[in-house]
Design a protein around this motif. Structure first.
Motif, PDB file in Angstrom:
ATOM      1  N   SER A 448      27.571  78.105  17.156  1.00 59.53           N
ATOM      2  CA  SER A 448      27.151  77.780  18.524  1.00 59.53           C
ATOM      3  C   SER A 448      27.461  76.340  18.897  1.00 59.53           C
ATOM      4  N   GLN A 456      31.313  74.726  30.852  1.00 55.92           N
ATOM      5  CA  GLN A 456      30.409  75.543  31.667  1.00 55.92           C
ATOM      6  C   GLN A 456      30.994  76.930  31.994  1.00 55.92           C
ATOM      7  N   PRO A 457      31.182  77.754  30.966  1.00 57.83           N
ATOM      8  CA  PRO A 457      31.732  79.102  31.222  1.00 57.83           C
ATOM      9  C   PRO A 457      30.827  79.958  32.091  1.00 57.83           C
ATOM     10  N   GLU A 458      29.542  79.637  32.152  1.00 59.66           N
ATOM     11  CA  GLU A 458      28.625  80.436  32.971  1.00 59.66           C
ATOM     12  C   GLU A 458      28.919  80.311  34.466  1.00 59.66           C
ATOM     13  N   ASP A 459      29.740  79.312  34.859  1.00 63.44           N
ATOM     14  CA  ASP A 459      30.080  79.124  36.271  1.00 63.44           C
ATOM     15  C   ASP A 459      31.460  79.686  36.620  1.00 63.44           C
ATOM     16  N   ARG A 645      35.971  79.203  39.540  1.00 60.88           N
ATOM     17  CA  ARG A 645      34.740  78.436  39.300  1.00 60.88           C
ATOM     18  C   ARG A 645      33.915  78.423  40.580  1.00 60.88           C
ATOM     19  N   ARG A 648      26.624  78.634  41.179  1.00 64.88           N
ATOM     20  CA  ARG A 648      25.880  79.749  40.581  1.00 64.88           C
ATOM     21  C   ARG A 648      25.193  80.609  41.632  1.00 64.88           C
ATOM     22  N   GLY A 676      32.283  87.596  33.909  1.00 72.80           N
ATOM     23  CA  GLY A 676      32.056  86.172  33.772  1.00 72.80           C
ATOM     24  C   GLY A 676      32.641  85.640  32.473  1.00 72.80           C
ATOM     25  N   ASP A 678      31.276  83.489  30.634  1.00 75.05           N
ATOM     26  CA  ASP A 678      30.199  83.422  29.655  1.00 75.05           C
ATOM     27  C   ASP A 678      30.064  84.742  28.902  1.00 75.05           C
ATOM     28  N   VAL A 681      32.792  84.804  26.259  1.00 75.77           N
ATOM     29  CA  VAL A 681      32.432  83.959  25.118  1.00 75.77           C
ATOM     30  C   VAL A 681      31.421  84.672  24.225  1.00 75.77           C
ATOM     31  N   ALA A 682      30.402  85.278  24.852  1.00 71.99           N
ATOM     32  CA  ALA A 682      29.386  85.991  24.075  1.00 71.99           C
ATOM     33  C   ALA A 682      29.996  87.179  23.346  1.00 71.99           C
TER      34      ALA A 682
END
Length: 817
Positions: A448, A456-459, A645, A648, A676, A678, A681-682
């Motif tokens: 991790s 910031q992959p969540e964006d 990008r 959020r 997304g 994110d 990545v997960a």
């Protein structure tokens, strides 16, 4: 029937003992049955094809050319098919998503290109129509397509008249000639449409190894013999097909056959994880059996007088043994039934969650084989739980039993010895699981901390867009279409940046590897240049993803439209040739078969492409449009991923806006695979996460069982030694001394168990070393922390009965029987 009613009544009169035994064993049996069902469905069951053990995957290794095993070129395909001695036939396949139009809005569907022998090799019969013939797979043949049963049902209304009709694919009408059977699954590739490659043998070259091979071995041949046969044919292919790589170049690349059972293509590396999990839940079952055996020992000891009376009245040893066995068998039966139900529920939950990139999920079920396994595990558990109580009964001393031989510390200690060994074993097994879970947790923490190379992959929202050649034939026009779509998306509310890339990082979308020569470090004549990973990007991709520019400049739209032959490289690429990234700027490269130089204008930071735990490969980043590339005057990848990008708050509801924006530019294009960054990545570490969760759950269960076991033994010891404790108190022993007496007993059991667990861990954790990341299987910090944690918890479990013992009233204790 009378005996059965008597047995049920006896168990019903001990509800706590019955409930604890059934629940403890049921959880252990259920966990083992569930993991075995996974192991059987994924690893052990044959593929659903006739004589699937004869199906093999035909690939090649070329360490200097590509990082992963590569497929077949057209030259190798024709050679293996025509001159192979061990293969019945050879076929090629490759995934190829397509756009279907003419049925309302454009739809992006999963497709697959195959040679005509693939489906016959699998011994698959069509549900409707026919499969491809040799004529369908020839150059210039009329376009024909086979559709999946799901697509036929979902999109064509299960209309039998669909066969013979045209399906508009990438702007070209393809005639539907067949429908696949309902239960057809090929390597977990859920393709809606299957089309023929239609290779031209006259144009075959020893290049482009992107198609994967499948073959069926002739009866009596092995994969080793097939590898030898393929090795024999590689020189023959280079002699006949002289265009492309020469035999010397292939030898320089370490080119060699890589033949494996076809099932290995599906299973991948998940097999080792499943074996580790089966061993893990097996240990949990052993701990559960030890706990139940302890309960039986306590229950049997409480019935010593009863057994003595029955023996004195004429009952044989066999009758007493039969009674104990009947109890354990009944409890085992109830536990087995509970375990099967729990396993079934766990499998259903597993299918819903689809965790850890597990393949062949549809094959996992609590079937007849799993039920037999559950029955075997139940019987083994019953035997494990019965051995010690039966031995104690067989050694029953009638005189002491009739007198109530529970008095006397020495006699009590002798009877407790078996329970003490069981509890120490429980602690040792629990420590082994906790250390394994701790190592995996430590590894997960290290993973991790790895930076993916972008921010910031969540964006970031991603989508895939394909521009078919029949829709926009000109490569320059296709590039301008991508640019226009990008600009339109940038105008949407909440969008902060848009970029394009050929393959998204960590998404497992495959790679484009090719030979590359650096002008400053020329490869000697006759030798093959090394293979490098190629990616195509648009201007603004780096800024959108948050990838740092280390030296030079980024690509610009002028580089795209003016075909300036400028490229970027990553830091890992520069380390192969120059001490500092800035030294690479201005240097020139040559790709395979092209002496047109490409200038490095910038160096960017490393991005994890293959996984957070995998090293970063050397990468060359090309502009969206390239001149004189791979035999084309203007080259563009028709399928590109957009990275968007966003703020959020604007991410919700943006998906439809993106699709509408694409359609506003060109109504024949379809968006696919929107997700997304994110989530990507997960998903890249999903298998490690799944393993960690499963092992942590097993370790938590083992810890709970071990604590319950040590608490139960110490509590029972205190109750059996109540009179002795009363005598000690009457003779002047204070509460502290009594507490220490009990705590000492618990500490001895704990230390003995910890020593056994440390020894077992040292032997077993090496087995899971491949699951760890930047963590040693003998990590001292993990061993120390986990051992201390279990020791403290075990002593706390001991303290409670010790505290109760120290508060006993001496007079009450002396009257205890």
């Amino acid at each position: 029937m009378t005996r059965l009613r008597h047995l049920v009544r006896r168990l019903r009169n001990a509800p706590l003992f019955t409930a604890l035994s059934v629940l403890t064993l049921g959880l252990g049996i259920g966990a083992n049955t569930a993991i075995f069902s996974m192991l059987d469905g994924i690893l052990l069951k044959p593929l659903p094809f006739h004589q699937s053990e004869n199906l093999v995957s035909v690939l090649h290794q070329a360490p200097e050319l590509a990082r992963e095993p590569i497929g077949l070129s057209q030259a190798l395909y024709f050679t293996y098919r025509e001159q192979g001695r061990t293969f019945e036939d050879v076929a090629l396949y490759r995934t190829s998503p397509v756009t279907v139009t003419g049925r309302g809005r454009p739809q992006r569907v999963d497709g697959m290109l195959v040679t005509e022998a693939l489906l016959p090799l699998l011994r698959v019969r069509p549900h409707l129509g026919r499969f491809f013939s040799r004529q369908d797979d020839l150059p210039g043949a009329p376009p024909t397509v086979v559709v999946s049963h799901g697509y036929w049902t979902r999109e064509l209304g299960a209309d039998r008249r669909a066969v013979g009709r045209a399906l508009q694919i990438d702007g070209v009408p393809w005639t539907i000639i067949g429908v696949l059977p309902r239960d057809f699954h090929f390597l977990d590739l859920e393709s809606d449409v299957i089309m023929p490659f239609r290779f031209d043998r006259a144009q075959a070259r020893m290049a482009n190894f992107s198609a994967r091979g499948l073959a069926r071995l002739k009866p009596g041949y092995t994969t080793q013999q097939a590898e030898a046969d393929v090795e024999r044919m590689i020189p023959l292919a280079t002699e006949e097909f002289t265009r492309g790589l020469s035999l010397d170049m292939l030898n320089d690349a370490g080119f060699a056959p890589y033949i494996r059972p076809l099932k290995s293509e599906v299973v991948g590396a998940v097999g080792e994880v499943l074996w580790v999990l089966l061993a893990t839940v097996g240990i949990v079952l052993l701990i559960a059996c030890a706990n139940v055996a302890n309960l039986f020992l306590v229950r049997t000891e409480g019935r010593r007088r009863e057994f003595g009376v029955r023996r004195a009245l004429g009952a044989s040893r066999l009758q007493v043994v039969r009674e104990i066995l009947s109890e354990t068998l009944m409890l085992g039966l109830l536990s087995g039934v509970l375990g099967v139900f729990l396993a079934g529920g766990a499998i259903e939950l597993l299918r819903m969650l689809e965790p850890g990139n597990l393949p062949r999920l549809t094959q996992i079920a609590v079937d007849g084989k799993a039920l037999l396994f559950a029955a075997a595990v139940t019987l083994l558990s019953v035997l494990c739980c019965s051995v010690l109580p039966l031995l104690g009964t067989l050694r029953l001393d009638l005189v002491k039993a009739l007198k109530g031989g529970s008095r006397g510390a020495s006699q009590a200690g002798q009877r407790h010895r078996a329970r003490n060994v069981l509890v120490a074993g429980q602690v040792g097994l629990a420590l082994t699981l906790l250390i394994g879970s701790g190592l995996l947790t430590r590894s997960f923490i290290e993973l991790s901390r790895v930076e993916p190379g972008f921010s910031q992959p969540e964006d970031v929202l991603t989508m895939r867009l394909y521009v078919p050649q029949p829709v926009i034939p000109d490569a320059v026009a296709a590039a301008r279409t991508h640019q226009r779509i990008k600009e339109e998306i940038e105008s949407l509310p909440g969008v902060r940046g848009v970029g394009l890339v050929s393959t998204r990082p960590l998404a497992g979308e495959g790679s484009y590897d090719d030979l590359l020569d650096v002008q400053e470090f020329p490869v000697p004549a006759g030798q093959m240049p090394p293979g490098r990973l190629f990616k195509w990007i648009s201007p603004d991709y780096l800024e959108t993803m948050g990838i740092p520019l280390l030296a030079g400049r980024a690509l610009e739209w002028n580089d795209v439209h003016n075909l300036t032959s400028k490229v970027l490289v990553n830091e890992s690429f520069t380390r192969l040739y120059w001490p500092e990234p800035a030294q690479a700027v201005g240097k020139r490269l040559f790709e395979s078969g092209n002496r047109n130089p490409r200038e490095i204008v910038g160096v960017i930071g490393d991005v994890r492409e293959d996984g957070l735990a995998q090293p970063v490969p050397p990468i060359v980043y090309w502009p969206l449009l390239v001149s004189e590339f791979w035999g084309q005057e203007h080259f563009i990848l028709r399928s590109m991923s957009y990275v968007v990008r966003v703020d959020r708050r604007a991410r919700t509801g943006l998906a439809q806006s993106l699709q509408d924006t694409v359609w506003s530019v060109n109504g024949n294009l379809a968006v696919a695979d929107m997700q997304g960054m994110d989530a990507i990545v997960a998903h890249s570490s999903a298998q490690r996460t799944f393993t960690l969760v499963m092992l942590a759950a097993a370790a938590a269960g083992a810890l709970l069982l071990a604590v319950v076991g040590i608490y139960g033994v110490i509590s029972h010891t205190v109750s059996q030694r109540t009179r002795e404790i009363g005598i000690r108190a009457a003779l002047g022993a204070d509460r502290r001394a009594i507490r220490l007496l009990v705590l000492r007993h618990g500490a001895v059991l704990t230390v003995a168990g910890l020593l056994m667990g440390l020894a077992a861990s040292a032997l077993l954790t090496g087995w899971m070393s491949s699951l760890l990341f930047q963590t040693s299987g003998f990590d001292p910090l993990t061993y120390l922390v986990v051992t201390a944690l279990l020791g403290v918890v075990a002593l706390l479990a001991t303290y409670l009965p010790a505290r109760r013992a120290s508060r006993l009233d001496p007079l009450e204790a002396l009257r205890w029987e």
